[in-house]
Design an enzyme around this catalytic site. Structure first.
Site, short mmCIF file in Angstrom:
data_model
loop_
_atom_site.label_atom_id
_atom_site.label_comp_id
_atom_site.label_asym_id
_atom_site.label_seq_id
_atom_site.Cartn_x
_atom_site.Cartn_y
_atom_site.Cartn_z
N ASP A 379 19.10 -26.43 -13.79
CA ASP A 379 18.95 -26.04 -12.38
C ASP A 379 18.10 -27.07 -11.64
OD1 ASP A 379 19.21 -24.41 -10.14
OD2 ASP A 379 17.40 -23.27 -10.63
N GLU A 382 19.56 -31.47 -8.32
CA GLU A 382 20.19 -32.32 -7.27
C GLU A 382 19.56 -33.70 -7.24
OE1 GLU A 382 19.12 -29.19 -6.89
OE2 GLU A 382 21.12 -28.36 -7.08
N ASP A 457 22.68 -20.76 -4.79
CA ASP A 457 22.05 -19.58 -4.22
C ASP A 457 22.83 -18.98 -3.06
OD1 ASP A 457 20.17 -19.98 -6.13
OD2 ASP A 457 18.75 -20.98 -4.80
C1 GLC Z 1 17.10 -21.69 -8.01
C2 GLC Z 1 18.41 -21.30 -8.70
C3 GLC Z 1 18.41 -19.85 -9.05
C4 GLC Z 1 17.20 -19.56 -9.93
C5 GLC Z 1 15.91 -19.98 -9.23
C6 GLC Z 1 14.70 -19.83 -10.11
O1 GLC Z 1 17.00 -21.07 -6.78
O2 GLC Z 1 19.52 -21.64 -7.92
O3 GLC Z 1 19.60 -19.48 -9.70
O4 GLC Z 1 17.15 -18.21 -10.23
O5 GLC Z 1 16.01 -21.32 -8.83
O6 GLC Z 1 14.80 -20.58 -11.25
#
Ligand code: GLC
Length: 759
Positions: A379, A382, A457
């Site tokens: 995660d 980017e 998200d």
């Molecule tokens: C980001 C991710 C989400 C995750 C959060 C905390 O917003 O896209 O899926 O739960 O980070 O890690």
């Protein structure tokens, strides 16, 4: 316009056209695929997205009346000597005119005419509807937490690839440039499509296809295809930001079992870590993660942990210290590590452009993998940074790129791709011969070779439920079949009805995960009471029933690149009515799914393409080629099966760890039909060495008798299932059934006829 061509030269598979101050390089890779590049200096190389090797194909070159004509076996590429403008013609209807390359200082681009009635698909993760005509898009991986709306342009993933389709022909263009690129699909000039970039190479792959499937096949020859996923990764998955402590995770797993809701995976989001330091566990929240993993395994659950790239800048955190000591981080131009704020506070970001950093990153996964963590969720890659104006690192940061330093603007879009490479490599090294599972938020073309993607998200909004359909369809068309959106929505609060409708759709996403935000209301299948629990259970069970069919679609994706979740137009290219349908889709070629995406709706307009269709819930037969208003009470989302289809379906299971027992269901409405069934061990890499089976199941039937045949098309896996039930659905009157020419003993059950078959 580049200008006049003054000389040219060719070999059997490439042509170089030279102007006064530029060269155009045309390379044939197959009869259908050419790489076209232009430059004022060196010939551009390929990015990491490209894996295609040249096939046995040749070019023919002729000069005719002011044109250089380059022929492949499939089309003619005509270049005007006067101005370098190109035209592609397949002689069968596909005619692309006015292809004009540009190499101005800050604009390397290509534009070409939009054809009559043309539709544009692909372009990966974009908001809006299925057809991208009339819009302009930017490819720049962006954390769009608070702006995941219809007006959002750049999102987490970049797939610089589009498909142009009209009745007379189809083509695809993959722009092989990792910098920020744009695709103007007729917004600025309704007559022209233009793609380009301020920096980076002008190099693209032109992919010719007889239809959309062909173009996607070609595109995935260029950028690669996904490996077979482990079967468990196709099961239902539950996630929240975050489930902790350890006991709560175990309770969650127990709830699924007690409530008889099948599920395979639980995710641990960032709170499992010690102060958001990746590769660590918080000892208080998770005193014994190994014991937890083992206990969950007993219950048929796998655990996937989140891993973010940002390492907490903390002198007592060994991973960070090691990274710092070895200069493993991205730096500014003076060589000082870049620091940016992410969840743990200030962090440094590994420089994934270096092989040694990738290896080191992979090594850090060893403990987790050996502990039994089944998959890794990448995660914030980017990479997302919270305290810079651009929400990522500045474009002039430096990546060492194995000794050939480059600026971040060049590496940005492939940062996540390289992180996924490192992660896959680690999973393969520390758990050899098990299929890796990686989920990633950011991506670039080629990501399908390493990871599944989800759309980031979204919110618990009806609009986001709706938008997920065209978004995932276009991601699938962009070569990434393994994709899904957070079921129930990530931020904001879900409601009972939204969860029901989203789960009904979500069980048909190739990647099926309910994920929920930190402050959002609970949205597990039972969170809204009995009614939602019963309905979501039924749909999750339906997904498990359809797993063999779905698994076979992944095999198709693995061998052809054709996505699991497909727009109607992909299956029915001759039916103009399908061209813009975004709120129905095909799962493979036999299941049509028509989700409801508005509150209070109890009917759904469904377009059924030509042919006959069987309504899943009622068994009623429909004639295609028109719209119907179909009943869709809260507990029923319309689903149609192509008449006469053979669907492999599984016996009920609580998770894939029960083992998949397949039955073949023959749907009514046709006199004959067939299906090719793929089978392997569902979790190792042995299929790559030929350990799999392919069977053709075919049938023909009349009013009272049916003949069923099984042929072994390929047999390389001896541990497969031998006994299969064949269910002739909706066939009360059939009394005689022969299997491979032998009389069988049909049994009637609930209006179906069942026979046993041994392979
Ligand atoms: C980001 C991710 C989400 C995750 C959060 C905390 O917003 O896209 O899926 O739960 O980070 O890690």
């Amino acid at each position: 316009m580049l200008g006049k061509i003054v000389s040219y030269d060719w070999t059997e598979n490439s042509v170089v056209l030279n102007g006064e101050s530029f060269s155009i390089y045309i390379d044939i890779l197959s009869n259908d695929i050419v790489n076209i590049a232009a430059s004022r200096g060196e010939r551009p190389g390929h990015s990491q997205a490209v894996v295609m090797n040249r096939q046995n194909a040749e070019l023919q070159v002729e000069e005719n009346d002011g044109y250089i004509d380059i022929y492949t076996a499939s089309f003619r590429l005509r270049v005007s000597i006067e101005d370098s403008i190109m035209e592609i013609n397949d002689g069968k209807g596909l005619l692309l005119k006015g292809m004009d390359l540009n190499l101005v200082d800050d604009d390397r681009s290509c534009s070409l005419n939009i054809r009559e009635g043309e539709h544009f698909y692909g372009l990966g993760e974009k908001t809006g509807f299925l057809d991208k005509k009339g819009y302009r898009y930017t490819m720049w991986n962006t954390d769009c937490y608070d702006t995941h709306t219809e007006g959002t342009d750049a999102m987490y993933e970049s797939f610089p690839f589009y498909i142009g389709f009209n009745r007379s022909g189809c083509y695809g263009i993959y722009f092989d440039n990792t910098f920020r690129t744009y695709f103007d699909m007729g917004k600025t000039d309704p007559e022209r499509v233009r793609f380009g970039a301020e920096h980076g190479p002008m190099s693209f792959f032109f992919i010719y296809g007889r239809d959309i499937k062909d173009v996607v096949k070609g595109y995935t020859e260029v950028t690669g295809r996904m490996d077979m996923p482990p079967l468990w990764a196709l099961g239902y998955q539950q996630s929240k930001y975050s489930y902790y402590p350890q006991d709560r995770v175990v309770e969650l797993a127990k709830s699924f079992r007690e409530k008889d809701i099948p599920a395979d995976v639980i995710y641990l989001d960032i709170h499992y870590m010690n102060g958001f330091r990746v590769f660590t566990f918080d000892k208080e929240r998770f005193p014994d993660p190994k014991a937890m993993i083992d206990e969950l395994k007993e219950m048929g659950f796998k655990v996937v942990t989140i891993i973010d790239p940002g390492l907490k800048a903390d002198g007592s955190y060994s991973v960070f210290v090691e990274g710092l000591k070895n200069h493993y981080f991205v730096t500014d131009k003076n060589g000082l590590p870049f620091t940016g704020k992410v969840w743990p506070g200030l962090t440094c970001l590994p420089d994934f452009s270096r092989d040694d950093v990738k290896r080191w990153w992979g090594d850090n996964h060893k403990e987790f993998i050996e502990m039994g963590i089944a998959g890794i969720w990448n995660d914030m890659n980017e990479p997302a940074v919270m305290d810079t104006p651009t929400r990522t690192m500045p474009e002039d940061m430096v990546h060492q790129n194995n000794g050939k330093p480059i600026r971040h603007e060049e590496f940005h879009n492939v940062y996540a791709l390289n992180m996924a490479m490192a992660t896959k490599d680690a999973l393969l090294r520390f758990r050899p011969n098990e299929r890796p599972f990686i989920l990633t938020r950011a991506a670039f073309s080629g990501i399908q070779r390493y990871a599944a993607v989800w759309t980031g998200d979204n919110r618990s909004y009806w609009e986001h439920l709706k938008m997920s359909m065209p978004m995932l369809l276009n991601i699938g068309l962009s070569g990434e079949p393994f994709c899904g959106a957070d079921i129930g929505g990530f931020t904001d609060d879900c409601s009972e009805e939204l969860l029901i409708r989203w789960t009904q759709l979500g069980v048909f996403y190739p990647f099926c995960r309910n994920h929920n935000g930190l402050e959002s209301k609970d949205q597990e299948p039972w969170a809204f009471g009995r009614r939602a629990e019963d309905i979501t259970r039924e749909f999750i069970k339906l997904r498990y029933r359809l797993l063999p069919y779905m698994y076979n679609l992944f095999y198709e994706a693995n061998t052809t690149g054709i996505p699991v979740m497909r727009p109607l137009i992909m299956e029915y290219p001759g039916d103009e009515m399908c061209a813009e349908v975004f709120d129905e889709f095909m799962l493979g070629e036999s299941i049509l799914v028509a989700p409801v995406y508005e509150p209070g709706k109890r009917v759904k307009e469904v377009y059924l393409p030509e042919g006959r269709w069987i309504a899943w819930w009622t068994g009623e037969e429909y004639q295609g080629g028109r719209y119907y208003l179909v009943d869709a009470p809260l507990d029923r989302m319309p689903i149609f099966i192509k008449a006469g289809a053979v669907l492999p379906m599984a016996r009920p299971m609580k998770s894939t760890s029960d083992g998949m027992v397949t039955e073949f269901h023959i749907f009514p409405g046709a006199m004959s039909g067939e299906y090719v069934y793929y089978e392997d061990d569902c979790h190792t890499l042995n299929y790559m060495n030929g350990e799999y089976n392919l069977y053709r199941i075919s049938y023909s039937k009349g009013a009272e008798a049916a003949d069923i045949k099984v042929e072994k098309l390929y047999y390389g896996y001896s541990e497969g299932q031998r006994q299969f039930q064949v269910v002739l659905r909706g066939e009360k009157n059939i009394e005689k059934v022969r299997v491979n020419g032998q009389a069988a003993e049909p049994v009637a059950r609930d209006g179906d006829v069942i026979v046993d078959m041994t392979i």
